[in-house]
Design an enzyme around this catalytic site. Structure first.
Site, PDB file in Angstrom:
ATOM      1  N   CYS A 163      -9.636  28.430  20.930  1.00  0.00           N
ATOM      2  CA  CYS A 163      -9.511  29.779  20.382  1.00  0.00           C
ATOM      3  C   CYS A 163      -8.082  29.970  19.888  1.00  0.00           C
ATOM      4  O   CYS A 163      -7.138  29.358  20.401  1.00  0.00           O
ATOM      5  CB  CYS A 163      -9.847  30.805  21.454  1.00  0.00           C
ATOM      6  SG  CYS A 163      -9.703  32.526  20.892  1.00  0.00           S
ATOM      7  N   ASP A 165      -6.242  32.420  20.331  1.00  0.00           N
ATOM      8  CA  ASP A 165      -5.499  33.211  21.313  1.00  0.00           C
ATOM      9  C   ASP A 165      -4.245  32.464  21.771  1.00  0.00           C
ATOM     10  O   ASP A 165      -4.299  31.283  22.120  1.00  0.00           O
ATOM     11  CB  ASP A 165      -6.408  33.477  22.511  1.00  0.00           C
ATOM     12  CG  ASP A 165      -5.832  34.487  23.479  1.00  0.00           C
ATOM     13  OD1 ASP A 165      -4.778  34.193  24.079  1.00  0.00           O
ATOM     14  OD2 ASP A 165      -6.426  35.571  23.649  1.00  0.00           O
ATOM     15  N   HIS A 232     -12.139  30.699  26.327  1.00  0.00           N
ATOM     16  CA  HIS A 232     -11.306  31.130  27.444  1.00  0.00           C
ATOM     17  C   HIS A 232     -11.844  32.404  28.069  1.00  0.00           C
ATOM     18  O   HIS A 232     -12.643  33.138  27.478  1.00  0.00           O
ATOM     19  CB  HIS A 232      -9.853  31.325  26.997  1.00  0.00           C
ATOM     20  CG  HIS A 232      -9.660  32.438  26.008  1.00  0.00           C
ATOM     21  ND1 HIS A 232      -9.242  33.698  26.362  1.00  0.00           N
ATOM     22  CD2 HIS A 232      -9.837  32.475  24.664  1.00  0.00           C
ATOM     23  CE1 HIS A 232      -9.157  34.455  25.287  1.00  0.00           C
ATOM     24  NE2 HIS A 232      -9.521  33.740  24.239  1.00  0.00           N
ATOM     25  N   CYS A 243     -11.714  36.770  25.807  1.00  0.00           N
ATOM     26  CA  CYS A 243     -11.589  36.490  24.375  1.00  0.00           C
ATOM     27  C   CYS A 243     -11.851  37.760  23.570  1.00  0.00           C
ATOM     28  O   CYS A 243     -12.936  38.335  23.623  1.00  0.00           O
ATOM     29  CB  CYS A 243     -12.579  35.400  23.972  1.00  0.00           C
ATOM     30  SG  CYS A 243     -12.473  34.945  22.226  1.00  0.00           S
TER      31      CYS A 243
END
Length: 509
Positions: A163, A165, A232, A243
């Site tokens: 991801c 992130d 995650h 997420c």
């Protein structure tokens, strides 16, 4: 020992996504200082952990020096010779070269310290990229090169999609601890929702190289291309710090990514036939502890979001075992998760690779327990910048950068919007803009590639400012662009003033 190992394996082969309670001994850990304990787990490589910790300290110190330096300079900005003094100070403390002419201030036109802060963040990130950190710390596995091992386990190239992130900014070096030599591609997308067609092109480029040059191994070798998707979740605040792209729903995040992995596998079979089948693997990361869930495929290659081996549980279950017995327990856990005997030959390669990742992550679990009292203090987002365009792996650290890979803003609009929303919420209370770096790589062996890359970087920067024009007009965005040759040479900053009329200083790392 075998009975204890089998019991540990069954406990570690979880059968459902769950939010774990704090680790055993949490109260004792909470009372500890941040000094690391002398190592405890027999499989934790403390040499690697210490080297990664020193790297993290260096990166944190570089960014941590920005605000105090600007705060010290701000009250003096109207003094005689300030510009030259400020330029020298920024060079000495931040190792950034900002022209003195860009630091001239008067009582009618004071310095734009918000923009200067963003430029220092972007310049520091670029400087650290060129710092050339040693990223091969985990190259050897029990004395054998990792790339040789993965070929023995049946894989010749690994494509990882985490991801975007920022809490996964250290996914390869810190969390999974895999050396660059075994990662052919690493691109980030919001929710890890990678482009299937792009992953097919990645496979095609690897296979062409195998046919043409026999690297990383011969085309007829019985190995596969491995695609890994990393989602995650948060064990501290599961409904708020998971997420963002999936509404902090880890079941939804895992399910959507598993579906995308299955789509990639189906696309490969449809386009290139069953003989060119790829392997896929789903991994979850607890961003509060860096522990991982490995969704081990069964004998048919099928994965299930409700079935995984958990490194945090394995850490506790094997911490007091002798090293070889701890390895056996992990192998038993992986086999139990796959639903096969521990000596099953057909699934051995994938199972040993999963065990390799779990063993590597045990070192990170221990590092977080040693230096962060078991869980990171910042459960949420504290990213310093957004990187768009091509991925940057040279500088890795948790919550350092939100990375969104795209060739155009149109194709990556959703990822970009998520990143800006996240960082604006974090930066706005401090009245700081969101720094964005457009980063484009090019192959210097191709005539005209450098010029094309520069044009693309300019277009990407312009499109970002156009899409978020209102925020940019309020000084809420600061965009810079760089291009870099694929051989890893120095970054080349792109002067965007001609295209955007932005009078803010250009930062040269």
């Amino acid at each position: 020992m075998r009975g204890a190992a089998l019991h540990a394996a069954r406990r570690a082969a979880a059968t459902g996504p769950r939010h774990r309670p704090p680790p055993r001994g949490w109260d004792a850990w909470s009372a500890r200082t941040s000094e690391p304990a002398a190592g405890r787990h027999p499989l934790a490589d403390r040499t690697v952990s210490q080297a990664l910790h020193r790297r993290a300290d260096e990166i944190e110190a570089a960014f941590g020096a920005i605000a105090p330096t600007l705060q010290e300079l701000a009250p003096r900005q109207f003094a005689p010779e300030f510009a030259a003094h400020a330029a020298a100070t920024l060079h000495a403390r931040l190792q950034l070269d900002i022209p003195a002419a860009a630091l001239v201030a008067s009582w009618t036109a004071p310095l734009d310290l918000r923009a200067l802060h963003a430029h220092c963040v972007l310049g520091t990130f670029c400087r650290l990229i060129e710092r050339a950190f040693d990223r091969g710390l985990s190259h050897l596995v029990d004395g054998e090169p990792a790339d040789a091992l993965i070929r023995r386990w049946g894989f010749h190239a690994i494509d990882i999609t985490p991801c975007a992130d920022g809490r996964l900014s250290g996914v390869t070096d810190y969390i999974l601890r895999v050396p660059p030599s075994i990662v052919a591609f690493r691109e980030s997308y919001a929710g890890a929702m990678f482009d299937v067609a792009q992953s097919v092109r990645h496979w095609e480029s690897v296979e062409l190289q195998r046919w043409r040059t026999g690297t990383p191994n011969a085309a007829e070798a019985p190995t596969r291309f491995l695609k890994i998707g990393v989602y995650h979740f948060s064990s501290i605040a599961p409904r708020h710090e998971g997420c963002a792209a999936h509404g902090s729903d880890d079941v939804r995040a895992a399910g959507a990514l598993l579906e995308r992995l299955n789509q990639f596998d189906q696309a490969m079979r449809t386009l290139h036939g069953a003989r060119c089948a790829v392997a896929t693997l789903l991994i979850g990361v607890d961003t509060d502890t860096d522990a991982i869930r490995v969704h081990v495929p069964d004998a048919t290659g099928r994965m299930d979001i409700l079935r995984h081996a958990d490194s945090a549980i394995l850490y506790d279950a094997t911490a007091h075992l002798p090293r070889e017995h701890a390895k056996d327990a992990i192998r038993d856990a992986v086999a139990a998760c796959a639903g096969v005997p521990a000596d099953d030959a057909e699934t051995e390669g994938m199972r040993w690779f999963c065990g390799y990742l779990l063993k590597n992550n045990i070192g990170q679990v221990e590092a977080v327990r040693d230096w962060h009292r078991g869980r990171y203090a910042d459960a949420g987002h504290t990213e310093r910048l957004i990187v768009v365009g091509d991925p940057v792996d040279d500088v890795q650290l948790r919550n350092l950068a939100f990375q969104a890979q795209m060739r155009t803003v149109e194709e990556g609009a959703a990822d970009l919007d998520v990143g800006i929303r996240i960082l604006h919420a974090h930066h706005a209370p401090h009245r700081l803009p969101v720094p964005i770096l457009a980063h484009i790589r090019f192959d210097p062996r191709i005539p005209g590639a450098a010029v094309t890359a520069e044009q693309q970087a300019r277009r990407l920067a312009a499109a970002i400012l156009a899409r978020h024009a209102a925020l940019a007009a309020r000084g809420g965005l600061s965009v810079a662009a760089v291009v870099r040759a694929a051989d890893g040479s120095a970054l080349t900053p792109i002067d965007l003033t001609a295209s955007h009329g932005d009078a803010s200083p250009e930062v040269h790392p």
